[in-house]
Design an enzyme around this catalytic site. Sequence first.
Site, PDB file in Angstrom:
ATOM      1  N   ASP A  54      13.604   9.176 -37.619  1.00  0.00           N
ATOM      2  CA  ASP A  54      13.667   9.376 -36.173  1.00  0.00           C
ATOM      3  C   ASP A  54      15.112   9.687 -35.803  1.00  0.00           C
ATOM      4  OD1 ASP A  54      13.130   9.444 -33.509  1.00  0.00           O
ATOM      5  OD2 ASP A  54      12.326   7.415 -33.382  1.00  0.00           O
ATOM      6  N   SER A  55      15.307  10.386 -34.696  1.00  0.00           N
ATOM      7  CA  SER A  55      16.654  10.864 -34.350  1.00  0.00           C
ATOM      8  C   SER A  55      17.560   9.775 -33.805  1.00  0.00           C
ATOM      9  CB  SER A  55      16.549  11.982 -33.311  1.00  0.00           C
ATOM     10  OG  SER A  55      16.142  11.464 -32.056  1.00  0.00           O
ATOM     11  N   GLY A  56      16.977   8.675 -33.344  1.00  0.00           N
ATOM     12  CA  GLY A  56      17.776   7.610 -32.735  1.00  0.00           C
ATOM     13  C   GLY A  56      17.789   7.636 -31.226  1.00  0.00           C
ATOM     14  N   GLY A  57      17.330   8.728 -30.628  1.00  0.00           N
ATOM     15  CA  GLY A  57      17.386   8.854 -29.179  1.00  0.00           C
ATOM     16  C   GLY A  57      16.595   7.797 -28.445  1.00  0.00           C
ATOM     17  N   TYR A  58      15.369   7.536 -28.898  1.00  0.00           N
ATOM     18  CA  TYR A  58      14.532   6.558 -28.209  1.00  0.00           C
ATOM     19  C   TYR A  58      15.153   5.167 -28.288  1.00  0.00           C
ATOM     20  CZ  TYR A  58      10.621   3.499 -27.133  1.00  0.00           C
ATOM     21  OH  TYR A  58       9.832   2.515 -26.579  1.00  0.00           O
ATOM     22  N   ASP A  69      16.693  13.863 -28.907  1.00  0.00           N
ATOM     23  CA  ASP A  69      16.135  14.065 -27.571  1.00  0.00           C
ATOM     24  C   ASP A  69      16.295  12.808 -26.738  1.00  0.00           C
ATOM     25  OD1 ASP A  69      14.291  12.419 -28.885  1.00  0.00           O
ATOM     26  OD2 ASP A  69      12.599  13.240 -27.767  1.00  0.00           O
ATOM     27  N   GLN A  91       8.670  17.170 -24.782  1.00  0.00           N
ATOM     28  CA  GLN A  91       8.753  16.154 -23.741  1.00  0.00           C
ATOM     29  C   GLN A  91       8.079  16.676 -22.474  1.00  0.00           C
ATOM     30  OE1 GLN A  91       9.537  13.095 -23.970  1.00  0.00           O
ATOM     31  NE2 GLN A  91      10.662  12.937 -25.894  1.00  0.00           N
ATOM     32  N   GLY A 132       7.331  11.092 -25.819  1.00  0.00           N
ATOM     33  CA  GLY A 132       7.186  10.624 -24.451  1.00  0.00           C
ATOM     34  C   GLY A 132       5.852   9.984 -24.135  1.00  0.00           C
ATOM     35  N   ASP A 140       3.118   7.530 -36.555  1.00  0.00           N
ATOM     36  CA  ASP A 140       3.873   6.366 -37.027  1.00  0.00           C
ATOM     37  C   ASP A 140       3.741   5.282 -35.981  1.00  0.00           C
ATOM     38  OD1 ASP A 140       6.751   5.635 -35.586  1.00  0.00           O
ATOM     39  OD2 ASP A 140       6.058   7.668 -35.147  1.00  0.00           O
ATOM     40  N   CYS A 181     -12.639  -3.859 -47.452  1.00  0.00           N
ATOM     41  CA  CYS A 181     -11.262  -3.544 -47.841  1.00  0.00           C
ATOM     42  C   CYS A 181     -10.984  -4.115 -49.235  1.00  0.00           C
ATOM     43  CB  CYS A 181     -10.274  -4.124 -46.830  1.00  0.00           C
ATOM     44  SG  CYS A 181      -8.536  -3.849 -47.251  1.00  0.00           S
ATOM     45  N   CYS A 202      -7.771  -4.383 -50.566  1.00  0.00           N
ATOM     46  CA  CYS A 202      -6.371  -4.787 -50.729  1.00  0.00           C
ATOM     47  C   CYS A 202      -6.300  -6.199 -51.308  1.00  0.00           C
ATOM     48  CB  CYS A 202      -5.633  -4.717 -49.395  1.00  0.00           C
ATOM     49  SG  CYS A 202      -5.973  -6.088 -48.275  1.00  0.00           S
ATOM     50  N   CYS A 251      -7.586  -9.088 -49.174  1.00  0.00           N
ATOM     51  CA  CYS A 251      -9.045  -9.172 -49.050  1.00  0.00           C
ATOM     52  C   CYS A 251      -9.715  -9.477 -50.387  1.00  0.00           C
ATOM     53  CB  CYS A 251      -9.592  -7.867 -48.480  1.00  0.00           C
ATOM     54  SG  CYS A 251      -9.085  -7.551 -46.765  1.00  0.00           S
ATOM     55  N   HIS A 275      -2.429  -5.938 -45.834  1.00  0.00           N
ATOM     56  CA  HIS A 275      -3.790  -5.576 -45.419  1.00  0.00           C
ATOM     57  C   HIS A 275      -3.761  -4.534 -44.307  1.00  0.00           C
ATOM     58  CE1 HIS A 275      -7.834  -5.590 -43.909  1.00  0.00           C
ATOM     59  NE2 HIS A 275      -7.324  -5.813 -42.707  1.00  0.00           N
TER      60      HIS A 275
END
Length: 375
Positions: A93-97, A147, A194, A221, A271, A309, A311, A314, A340
């Site tokens: 991620d760019s870091g903006g958020y 952004d 955006q 956004g 994500d 599941c 995993c 489980c 899980h």
Amino acid sequence: MSERFSFSIHARDGKARTGEIAMRRGMIRTPAFMPVGTAATVKAMKPETVRQTGADIILGNTYHLMLRPGAERVARLGGLHRFMNWHRPILTDSGGYQVMSLSDLRKLTEEGVEFRSHIDGSKHMLTPERSMEIQRLLGSDVVMAFDECPRADQERDAIARSMEMSMRWAKRSRDAFDGGEEHAAGAALFGIQQGALHEDLRTASADALKDIGFDGYAIGGLAVGEGQEAMFGVLDYAPRQLPDGRPRYLMGVGKPDDLVGAVARGVDMFDCVLPSRSGRNGQAFTWNGPLNIRNARFAEDTAPLDEDCSCAACSDYSRAYLHHLNKAGEILGAMLMTEHNIAFYQQLMAAMREAIAEGRFADFTKTFLYNYLQP
């Protein structure tokens, strides 16, 4: 597209599509969910365990890694992949958020954002050029343009001004990324649309991004408190505003039913911190809906978290044992619950890919939502 990055769509079912992204560090099957490894780790999981769940790519964060341990240090140590022992693709991620959401003291200008670290109060400046440099130092495979992500409840004029500045920052990000020739030769750059909940602003944003040209396009956004109905309202049109032959990435989403609804609307990548954060707090996602393992009704329940599941949590442990671990505050409880949840998200993505390929995605969606949202 070049050998460093290619996207192929293998099947479509309505607006949903399944395919692959090919990169030098491996193939990414789409629709794809990226576990969030904000500070060079998916919390409570080893990288090899993350891979065993079926994850093809993970996410790291420019803001957190620039502050600790520092991008220059990571570069000296051989890059983020070697540093954290994850040798498949990484999106950063760019870091903006994070600058906007975590920094109490910040000053936003056309140049970038001056802010104080939430860790120690030290002063920093993050610009499109610096964001590209940090992501280059980390060795990111998928780089996000810098952004600003305004709140959806801001006035329309403020959202329009923010979007227009983000588009100017997108062009600066493109120029700076291309200037790092060695990194650019093996990495991809995604632009971020955006415009909050305003269709005309998102149209303008998409047009600006297409004029610049990116390897993939993110829908930014959203997932900032607007609610699922409003988010789906945007997704009814936003994906088609972006190039059909490029990946579409919905940032920061979301709950399992969010993912299914977004895939139905043409999204390819996701994500979210939700599966790992929820796991650490005792919530498990299952095919029959979420459950809180701390609930007293699980204290003597010998069934697995989810019978469908496979995993470790489980296969090898009961709900009663997981209940005990979580009530006792044992670290193993957070580890097993997180594993899980990440595994469940990957199983969900695999099931959607299969349903799209077989032309039965509408039926899959109906069945999944009936079981998952049951009262």
